[in-house]
Structures are given as structure tokens and as C-alpha cells.
Write an enzyme that holds these catalytic residues in place. Structure first.
Site, PDB file in Angstrom:
ATOM      1  N   GLY A 153       0.845  -1.204   0.000  1.00  0.00           N
ATOM      2  CA  GLY A 153       0.000   0.000   0.000  1.00  0.00           C
ATOM      3  C   GLY A 153       0.876   1.248   0.000  1.00  0.00           C
ATOM      4  O   GLY A 153       1.944   1.256   0.595  1.00  0.00           O
ATOM      5  N   ARG A 177       0.555  -4.757  -4.833  1.00  0.00           N
ATOM      6  CA  ARG A 177       0.693  -5.838  -3.837  1.00  0.00           C
ATOM      7  C   ARG A 177       1.041  -7.105  -4.614  1.00  0.00           C
ATOM      8  O   ARG A 177       0.162  -7.856  -5.019  1.00  0.00           O
ATOM      9  CB  ARG A 177      -0.609  -6.010  -3.066  1.00  0.00           C
ATOM     10  CG  ARG A 177      -0.920  -4.844  -2.145  1.00  0.00           C
ATOM     11  CD  ARG A 177      -2.013  -5.189  -1.169  1.00  0.00           C
ATOM     12  NE  ARG A 177      -2.468  -4.016  -0.439  1.00  0.00           N
ATOM     13  CZ  ARG A 177      -1.867  -3.511   0.636  1.00  0.00           C
ATOM     14  NH1 ARG A 177      -0.784  -4.082   1.099  1.00  0.00           N
ATOM     15  NH2 ARG A 177      -2.353  -2.449   1.236  1.00  0.00           N
ATOM     16  N   ASP A 183       5.221  -5.178   5.513  1.00  0.00           N
ATOM     17  CA  ASP A 183       5.651  -6.527   5.905  1.00  0.00           C
ATOM     18  C   ASP A 183       5.675  -7.506   4.727  1.00  0.00           C
ATOM     19  O   ASP A 183       6.644  -8.258   4.565  1.00  0.00           O
ATOM     20  CB  ASP A 183       4.841  -7.067   7.086  1.00  0.00           C
ATOM     21  CG  ASP A 183       3.346  -7.011   6.849  1.00  0.00           C
ATOM     22  OD1 ASP A 183       2.913  -6.387   5.857  1.00  0.00           O
ATOM     23  OD2 ASP A 183       2.598  -7.606   7.652  1.00  0.00           O
ATOM     24  N   THR A 196       4.788   1.680   6.333  1.00  0.00           N
ATOM     25  CA  THR A 196       3.399   1.234   6.456  1.00  0.00           C
ATOM     26  C   THR A 196       2.688   2.125   7.463  1.00  0.00           C
ATOM     27  O   THR A 196       3.221   2.359   8.554  1.00  0.00           O
ATOM     28  CB  THR A 196       3.239  -0.233   6.900  1.00  0.00           C
ATOM     29  OG1 THR A 196       1.876  -0.446   7.268  1.00  0.00           O
ATOM     30  CG2 THR A 196       4.112  -0.624   8.072  1.00  0.00           C
ATOM     31  N   ASP A 239       0.354   1.238   9.061  1.00  0.00           N
ATOM     32  CA  ASP A 239      -0.030   0.354  10.173  1.00  0.00           C
ATOM     33  C   ASP A 239       1.047   0.283  11.252  1.00  0.00           C
ATOM     34  O   ASP A 239       0.771  -0.138  12.379  1.00  0.00           O
ATOM     35  CB  ASP A 239      -0.313  -1.063   9.654  1.00  0.00           C
ATOM     36  CG  ASP A 239      -1.610  -1.139   8.860  1.00  0.00           C
ATOM     37  OD1 ASP A 239      -2.274  -0.098   8.718  1.00  0.00           O
ATOM     38  OD2 ASP A 239      -1.953  -2.239   8.384  1.00  0.00           O
ATOM     39  N   ASP A 263       3.424  -1.741  11.851  1.00  0.00           N
ATOM     40  CA  ASP A 263       3.502  -3.049  12.522  1.00  0.00           C
ATOM     41  C   ASP A 263       4.746  -3.861  12.143  1.00  0.00           C
ATOM     42  O   ASP A 263       4.779  -5.077  12.342  1.00  0.00           O
ATOM     43  CB  ASP A 263       2.221  -3.861  12.238  1.00  0.00           C
ATOM     44  CG  ASP A 263       1.933  -4.026  10.752  1.00  0.00           C
ATOM     45  OD1 ASP A 263       2.707  -3.498   9.940  1.00  0.00           O
ATOM     46  OD2 ASP A 263       0.929  -4.675  10.409  1.00  0.00           O
ATOM     47  N   ARG A 296      -4.746  -3.216   9.963  1.00  0.00           N
ATOM     48  CA  ARG A 296      -5.213  -4.543   9.569  1.00  0.00           C
ATOM     49  C   ARG A 296      -5.090  -5.552  10.704  1.00  0.00           C
ATOM     50  O   ARG A 296      -6.031  -6.224  11.063  1.00  0.00           O
ATOM     51  CB  ARG A 296      -4.344  -4.995   8.407  1.00  0.00           C
ATOM     52  CG  ARG A 296      -5.094  -5.792   7.407  1.00  0.00           C
ATOM     53  CD  ARG A 296      -4.213  -6.075   6.234  1.00  0.00           C
ATOM     54  NE  ARG A 296      -4.911  -5.763   5.014  1.00  0.00           N
ATOM     55  CZ  ARG A 296      -4.429  -6.022   3.812  1.00  0.00           C
ATOM     56  NH1 ARG A 296      -3.243  -6.552   3.680  1.00  0.00           N
ATOM     57  NH2 ARG A 296      -5.133  -5.739   2.751  1.00  0.00           N
TER      58      ARG A 296
HETATM   59  O1  F6P Z   1      -1.046  -0.484   3.913  1.00  0.00           O
HETATM   60  C1  F6P Z   1      -1.753  -0.799   5.052  1.00  0.00           C
HETATM   61  C2  F6P Z   1      -3.230  -0.669   4.802  1.00  0.00           C
HETATM   62  O2  F6P Z   1      -3.564   0.682   4.566  1.00  0.00           O
HETATM   63  C3  F6P Z   1      -4.074  -1.249   5.907  1.00  0.00           C
HETATM   64  O3  F6P Z   1      -4.245  -0.366   6.975  1.00  0.00           O
HETATM   65  C4  F6P Z   1      -5.345  -1.583   5.183  1.00  0.00           C
HETATM   66  O4  F6P Z   1      -6.047  -2.628   5.815  1.00  0.00           O
HETATM   67  C5  F6P Z   1      -4.845  -2.052   3.852  1.00  0.00           C
HETATM   68  O5  F6P Z   1      -3.620  -1.404   3.648  1.00  0.00           O
HETATM   69  C6  F6P Z   1      -5.775  -1.754   2.703  1.00  0.00           C
HETATM   70  O6  F6P Z   1      -5.293  -2.432   1.592  1.00  0.00           O
HETATM   71  P1  F6P Z   1      -5.624  -2.088   0.085  1.00  0.00           P
HETATM   72  O7  F6P Z   1      -4.805  -0.886  -0.280  1.00  0.00           O
HETATM   73  O8  F6P Z   1      -5.150  -3.292  -0.644  1.00  0.00           O
HETATM   74  O9  F6P Z   1      -7.073  -1.833  -0.001  1.00  0.00           O
END
Ligand code: F6P
Length: 340
Positions: free
Chosen positions: A10, A72, A103, A126, A128, A130, A172
Site C-alpha cells: 500500500g 501488492r 511486511d 506502512t 499500520d 507493525d 489490519r
Molecule cells: O497499507 C496498510 C493498509 O492501509 C491497511 O491499513 C489496510 O487494511 C490495507 O492497507 C488496505 O489495503 P488495500 O490498499 O489493498 O485496499
């Protein structure tokens, strides 16, 4: 040296600061050529590359997102992915990769360096926050600022309408944004995945508070889950892969609170706003410092490591420190979130 550079997973604010630092330091001070790959490991697999010069990165420091694009995509999960990475490495005559990611992307970077014997250094990003081994990842500080401002703004409308305002924040697996922005923004209830929640207790706390206040703010992380054995009538909030379905836990918690308390309740799902826009000074600085550390490390012959903020220093940590692990919100912060 010829170094391949990519951003995966992301997006978040601060990625461009890291790209700029790698390119400027690499080309001007260290005599490197930097090859940028579009859309993360996908671009490496497809050989979708372009040279990056000082001019290309001029002015990007303040821009959100990533000038390289992202995806991704993990080569070890794609048919023939690892072989394609090897081919691109050879065809582009690269000496190493610098890979900026969360991660999943860093885990893939660890596999590439180990299984292909290719030098790789990672840079953690990130919202997040994490990634184990680093005090902070690029993007987190900006996301917390955005989320805190949102909670500040919800206060005035909650108070004017005597409502319970639930705000669902990203996170997440761990609840770093909900806990830190919740504390900074003065949320009354903070719900994080680290502590599965009991909706009965939350309802009790809101009813108690409304004896002397007419409104409440509830910050809930998207990955929050009800505790086993508690009375929870909410619907499914995770998808088949176990990832949260955006907006679902917020919807369920809002419904449950309104039903049980009778107080008008509203949901705000902050979503991708937390990942967009200009980076804070802290994220620009972290991206720049990590970019410098990554390129210096690669040129010094380091590999299979990622840049990590530890106290006041940026150090290089082996990928094993973070692979397959999650950095949870520590008890001290959770305690503050519970008590305030
Ligand atoms: O990159 C982390 C994050 O923003 C999380 O907080 C969230 O759950 C996820 O990515 C959303 O993913 P996507 O961009 O694939 O919708």
C-alpha cells in the site's frame, strides 16, 4: 554500482522522500546508477524499468504516494516470479535492490536475497506501523496526524448533536493508528485488535459517561475483533483471507451501541484519506534518513537487511527480525488507551 529501486504494498506519504534520498545520495555522492521499477515487484517481474536521475526526483519530497507506483505483488507467490526477478536482475546488469515496503514486500525482499543470492536492503513503510525491529515505519506519523485531526473535528459535531461518533481507522492486524490517534484526539473508547473487545463493557462505559456528558467518541481499528464468549451479535467483519473488510467493524459497533444505549450513533470510516496527501515533517525526515542508510549500506556491501529506527539512530537489521512477525501496540500504550 547499478541499483534497482522499487516501492511495494500500500502507498503512504513519505515514500518519495526515501526515493529522492536514495537517488540523490546514490548518484551524486556514491557514483551509483539508480534504476527505478514501476509498480513494485510486479515491475521487476515484467522488467518495467527506467533510469532515475537527480532531475527526476527534484520536487517530489512534499508529494504523497510514490512516483514509482506500487502493487501488492510478491514474486514467490507468482508462477515463475522468482526466475523473472533473477532475469531482470541480470538483464539490467544490477548489483543490488533497494526495496521500500511493508511486511509483505519486505518478506518478499528477504526471500529474493536469500533464495536468489541477490543483495537487497529494505526500507520499512506502512501506516499500520507493525514492522518488528523499527520504532517507526514511513507513513505512520502522517496517518496519525490525519486521524487525530479527524477525531478533533468529530468532537464538535458529536457535541452539537449529542451523538456517539464511531470512527473506524486503518490497522489490519495491529491498532497503532486507533490507539495513538485515539489517545492524541481524546477518544472516549479505543478499540484495537490487540485486545478483543466486549461490546457489553463498551455499552456500559458509554451509558456511564452519558450521565454527565451528552456525547462520546469511539475510535475503532478496522482489524478489531470481539472477544470470544462475549455477547456479540455483529456480522462477519473479516474476508476469506482474514483481512478486515473496510467499514464493517465500524458499522457493526455503531449499530450495537445505538441498539443497546438508545443514543443516536454515527459512523465515519476514514479509509484511504489516512494514506493520502502530503507527508508530515517527521515522515519526510524518516524517509530521507532511511533512504541514506539503505544506499550507504548497499554500497558498503551490506545485504539481507532493512533500515530500522532504533532510538535516535537508523541501523540495519536482518530481515529475519521482521519476517512473519507483527509489531503489536505495547501494553503501556494500551493501558493509557483504556484508562483515559
Ligand atoms: O497499507 C496498510 C493498509 O492501509 C491497511 O491499513 C489496510 O487494511 C490495507 O492497507 C488496505 O489495503 P488495500 O490498499 O489493498 O485496499
Amino acid at each position: 554500482m547499478r541499483i534497482g529501486l522499487l516501492t511495494g504494498g500500500g502507498d503512504c506519504p513519505g515514500l518519495n522522500a526515501a526515493i529522492r534520498a536514495v537517488v540523490k545520495r546514490g548518484t551524486s555522492d556514491l557514483g551509483c546508477s539508480i534504476v527505478g521499477f514501476n509498480n513494485g515487484w510486479r515491475g521487476v517481474i515484467d522488467g518495467d524499468a527506467r533510469p532515475l536521475t537527480r532531475d527526476d526526483v527534484s520536487g517530489i519530497l512534499v508529494h504523497g504516494g510514490t512516483m514509482l507506483g506500487t502493487a501488492r505483488c510478491h514474486p514467490h507467490k507468482v508462477d515463475g516470479g522468482m526466475e523473472a526477478v533473477r532475469d531482470t536482475f541480470d538483464n539490467e546488469k544490477l548489483d543490488a535492490f533497494i526495496c521500500i515496503g511493508g511486511d509483505g514486500t519486505l518478506k518478499a525482499a528477504g526471500k529474493v536475497s536469500k533464495e536468489l543470492g541477490v543483495p537487497v536492503i529494505g526500507i520499512p513503510k506502512t501506516i499500520d506501523n507493525d514492522v518488528v525491529g523499527t520504532d517507526a515505519a514511513i507513513g505512520f506519523d502522517t496517518a496519525v496526524s490525519v486521524a487525530t485531526e479527524a477525531i478533533d473535528r468529530l468532537h464538535s459535531t458529536a457535541e452539537s448533536h449529542n451523538r456517539v461518533m464511531v470512527v473506524e481507522l486503518m490497522g489490519r492486524h495491529s491498532g497503532w493508528i486507533a490507539v495513538t490517534a485515539g489517545i492524541a484526539g481524546g477518544a472516549d473508547i479505543i478499540i484495537a485488535p490487540e485486545e478483543p473487545f466486549d461490546i457489553g463493557q463498551i455499552v456500559k462505559r458509554i451509558k456511564h459517561r452519558h450521565r454527565y456528558k451528552d456525547f462520546s467518541i469511539v475510535a475503532v481499528a478496522e482489524g478489531a475483533v470481539p472477544a470470544e464468549g462475549t455477547k456479540w451479535k455483529g456480522g462477519e467483519t473479516l474476508d476469506a483471507k482474514g483481512n478486515p473488510i473496510a467499514g464493517s467493524i465500524g458499522t457493526e459497533v455503531t449499530k450495537a451501541i445505538e441498539e443497546a444505549t438508545g443514543f443516536t450513533s454515527r459512523l465515519t470510516t476514514l479509509g484511504y484519506v489516512q494514506r493520502g496527501g502530503i507527508p508530515t515533517a517527521a515522515d519526510r525526515l524518516l524517509g530521507t534518513r532511511m533512504g541514506f542508510s539503505a544506499i550507504d549500506g548497499i554500497v558498503a556491501g551490506e545485504t539481507h537487511k532493512f533500515t530500522a529506527l532504533q532510538g535516535e539512530k537508523i541501523v540495519l537489521e536482518p530481515f529475519e527480525t521482521m519476517m512473519g512477525k507483527t509489531k503489536w501496540v505495547p501494553e503501556q500504550l494500551l493501558h493509557a488507551a483504556r484508562s483515559l
